[in-house]
Write a protein that holds these residues in place. Structure first.
Motif, mmCIF file in Angstrom:
data_model
loop_
_atom_site.group_PDB
_atom_site.id
_atom_site.type_symbol
_atom_site.label_atom_id
_atom_site.label_comp_id
_atom_site.label_asym_id
_atom_site.label_seq_id
_atom_site.Cartn_x
_atom_site.Cartn_y
_atom_site.Cartn_z
ATOM 1 N N SER A 129 0.817 -1.205 0.000
ATOM 2 C CA SER A 129 0.000 0.000 0.000
ATOM 3 C C SER A 129 0.854 1.260 0.000
ATOM 4 C CB SER A 129 -0.920 -0.007 1.215
ATOM 5 O OG SER A 129 -1.631 1.190 1.306
ATOM 6 N N ILE A 130 1.880 1.286 0.827
ATOM 7 C CA ILE A 130 2.753 2.462 0.908
ATOM 8 C C ILE A 130 3.465 2.682 -0.412
ATOM 9 C CG2 ILE A 130 4.834 3.373 2.003
ATOM 10 C CD1 ILE A 130 3.856 1.950 4.599
ATOM 11 N N VAL A 131 4.021 1.616 -0.988
ATOM 12 C CA VAL A 131 4.745 1.750 -2.260
ATOM 13 C C VAL A 131 3.799 2.180 -3.373
ATOM 14 C CG1 VAL A 131 6.007 0.455 -4.017
ATOM 15 C CG2 VAL A 131 6.601 0.171 -1.615
ATOM 16 N N ARG A 132 2.608 1.618 -3.416
ATOM 17 C CA ARG A 132 1.639 1.959 -4.469
ATOM 18 C C ARG A 132 1.160 3.407 -4.351
ATOM 19 N NH1 ARG A 132 -1.558 -2.044 -3.849
ATOM 20 N NH2 ARG A 132 -2.893 -1.081 -2.277
ATOM 21 N N GLU A 133 0.843 3.836 -3.121
ATOM 22 C CA GLU A 133 0.251 5.162 -2.928
ATOM 23 C C GLU A 133 1.272 6.282 -2.785
ATOM 24 O OE1 GLU A 133 -2.402 4.820 0.379
ATOM 25 O OE2 GLU A 133 -3.499 3.160 -0.538
ATOM 26 N N GLU A 134 2.445 5.987 -2.218
ATOM 27 C CA GLU A 134 3.411 7.045 -1.916
ATOM 28 C C GLU A 134 4.730 6.908 -2.665
ATOM 29 O OE1 GLU A 134 3.809 7.505 2.355
ATOM 30 O OE2 GLU A 134 1.833 6.587 2.606
ATOM 31 N N GLY A 135 4.963 5.756 -3.288
ATOM 32 C CA GLY A 135 6.207 5.530 -4.012
ATOM 33 C C GLY A 135 7.211 4.742 -3.182
ATOM 34 N N PHE A 136 8.111 4.069 -3.858
ATOM 35 C CA PHE A 136 9.084 3.188 -3.208
ATOM 36 C C PHE A 136 9.973 3.937 -2.219
ATOM 37 C CE2 PHE A 136 13.233 1.029 -3.174
ATOM 38 C CZ PHE A 136 12.839 -0.185 -2.635
ATOM 39 N N LEU A 137 10.427 5.112 -2.604
ATOM 40 C CA LEU A 137 11.349 5.859 -1.735
ATOM 41 C C LEU A 137 10.679 6.386 -0.470
ATOM 42 C CD1 LEU A 137 13.537 7.795 -4.324
ATOM 43 C CD2 LEU A 137 14.086 5.722 -3.044
ATOM 44 N N SER A 138 9.363 6.353 -0.416
ATOM 45 C CA SER A 138 8.682 6.807 0.795
ATOM 46 C C SER A 138 8.958 5.886 1.975
ATOM 47 C CB SER A 138 7.181 6.928 0.557
ATOM 48 O OG SER A 138 6.605 5.657 0.370
ATOM 49 N N LEU A 139 9.438 4.683 1.715
ATOM 50 C CA LEU A 139 9.822 3.782 2.803
ATOM 51 C C LEU A 139 10.992 4.351 3.609
ATOM 52 C CD1 LEU A 139 9.555 0.343 0.996
ATOM 53 C CD2 LEU A 139 8.002 1.263 2.721
ATOM 54 N N TRP A 140 11.721 5.283 3.012
ATOM 55 C CA TRP A 140 12.854 5.922 3.693
ATOM 56 C C TRP A 140 12.589 7.397 3.994
ATOM 57 C CZ3 TRP A 140 13.466 2.019 0.218
ATOM 58 C CH2 TRP A 140 14.193 0.915 0.652
ATOM 59 N N ARG A 141 11.323 7.823 3.902
ATOM 60 C CA ARG A 141 10.986 9.207 4.227
ATOM 61 C C ARG A 141 11.230 9.444 5.720
ATOM 62 N NH1 ARG A 141 5.768 10.163 1.982
ATOM 63 N NH2 ARG A 141 6.904 10.538 0.069
ATOM 64 N N GLY A 142 12.002 10.471 6.039
ATOM 65 C CA GLY A 142 12.334 10.753 7.429
ATOM 66 C C GLY A 142 13.663 10.161 7.855
ATOM 67 N N LEU A 143 14.376 9.548 6.934
ATOM 68 C CA LEU A 143 15.663 8.930 7.262
ATOM 69 C C LEU A 143 16.726 9.968 7.622
ATOM 70 C CD1 LEU A 143 17.506 6.417 7.383
ATOM 71 C CD2 LEU A 143 17.906 6.712 4.938
ATOM 72 N N ARG A 144 16.709 11.102 6.950
ATOM 73 C CA ARG A 144 17.757 12.111 7.151
ATOM 74 C C ARG A 144 17.880 12.572 8.608
ATOM 75 N NH1 ARG A 144 17.063 16.255 2.927
ATOM 76 N NH2 ARG A 144 17.781 14.539 1.656
ATOM 77 N N PRO A 145 16.805 12.953 9.279
ATOM 78 C CA PRO A 145 16.948 13.346 10.690
ATOM 79 C C PRO A 145 17.452 12.204 11.582
ATOM 80 C CG PRO A 145 14.808 14.021 9.858
ATOM 81 C CD PRO A 145 15.442 13.186 8.798
ATOM 82 N N THR A 146 17.026 10.992 11.261
ATOM 83 C CA THR A 146 17.500 9.842 12.026
ATOM 84 C C THR A 146 18.994 9.652 11.843
ATOM 85 O OG1 THR A 146 15.336 8.813 11.735
ATOM 86 C CG2 THR A 146 17.137 7.382 12.431
ATOM 87 N N LEU A 147 19.470 9.805 10.617
ATOM 88 C CA LEU A 147 20.907 9.691 10.359
ATOM 89 C C LEU A 147 21.691 10.796 11.062
ATOM 90 C CD1 LEU A 147 21.085 8.711 6.582
ATOM 91 C CD2 LEU A 147 21.671 7.286 8.550
ATOM 92 N N LEU A 148 21.123 11.995 11.094
ATOM 93 C CA LEU A 148 21.810 13.094 11.778
ATOM 94 C C LEU A 148 22.003 12.801 13.260
ATOM 95 C CD1 LEU A 148 20.170 16.217 10.103
ATOM 96 C CD2 LEU A 148 22.494 15.363 9.799
ATOM 97 N N GLY A 149 21.151 11.983 13.819
ATOM 98 C CA GLY A 149 21.297 11.615 15.215
ATOM 99 C C GLY A 149 22.186 10.408 15.436
ATOM 100 N N ILE A 150 22.104 9.428 14.533
ATOM 101 C CA ILE A 150 22.827 8.174 14.760
ATOM 102 C C ILE A 150 24.288 8.240 14.331
ATOM 103 C CG2 ILE A 150 22.332 7.023 12.548
ATOM 104 C CD1 ILE A 150 22.259 5.399 16.032
ATOM 105 N N ILE A 151 24.621 9.031 13.327
ATOM 106 C CA ILE A 151 26.011 9.068 12.861
ATOM 107 C C ILE A 151 26.965 9.543 13.963
ATOM 108 C CG2 ILE A 151 27.590 10.222 11.260
ATOM 109 C CD1 ILE A 151 25.459 9.846 9.100
ATOM 110 N N PRO A 152 26.711 10.673 14.612
ATOM 111 C CA PRO A 152 27.638 11.052 15.686
ATOM 112 C C PRO A 152 27.658 10.050 16.841
ATOM 113 C CG PRO A 152 26.153 12.868 15.159
ATOM 114 C CD PRO A 152 25.685 11.676 14.404
ATOM 115 N N TYR A 153 26.485 9.530 17.182
ATOM 116 C CA TYR A 153 26.402 8.578 18.286
ATOM 117 C C TYR A 153 27.227 7.331 17.996
ATOM 118 C CZ TYR A 153 24.565 4.958 21.307
ATOM 119 O OH TYR A 153 24.461 3.914 22.185
#
Length: 89
Positions: free
Chosen positions: A60-84
């Motif tokens: 449903s997510i891939v059909r309605e929002e596109g494949f890359l939407s599975l990683w929507r919001g990844l950037r803020p998470t990476l900004l927190g996990i990389i330094p940690y």
């Protein structure tokens, strides 16, 4: 060993920092779609649940929002996990 061979002038602290940052960002990027599914399944409630299983949710997510939407919001998470992960490796 490959990083040390490619850049022999890097000291041990820098190599460990880069290894930790790489490991943490790789782990988060690979598991992020699963976390997204967990969060969406937890938020839904009531009789008219949007998803009745993980596979249908992915479809449903891939059909309605596109494949890359599975990683929507990844950037803020990476900004927190990389330094940690870089500092704790």
């Amino acid at each position: 060993p490959a990083l040390r061979e490619a850049a022999p002038d890097l000291n041990d602290i820098t190599v460990r920092f880069l290894a930790g940052a790489s490991a943490g960002s790789t782990a988060v990027a690979l598991t992020y779609p699963l976390d997204l599914l967990r969060a969406r399944m937890a938020v839904q409630c009531g009789e008219r649940a949007a998803y009745d299983g993980y596979l249908r949710a992915v479809k449903s997510i891939v059909r309605e929002e596109g494949f890359l939407s599975l990683w929507r919001g990844l950037r803020p998470t990476l900004l927190g996990i990389i330094p940690y992960s870089a500092l704790s490796f």
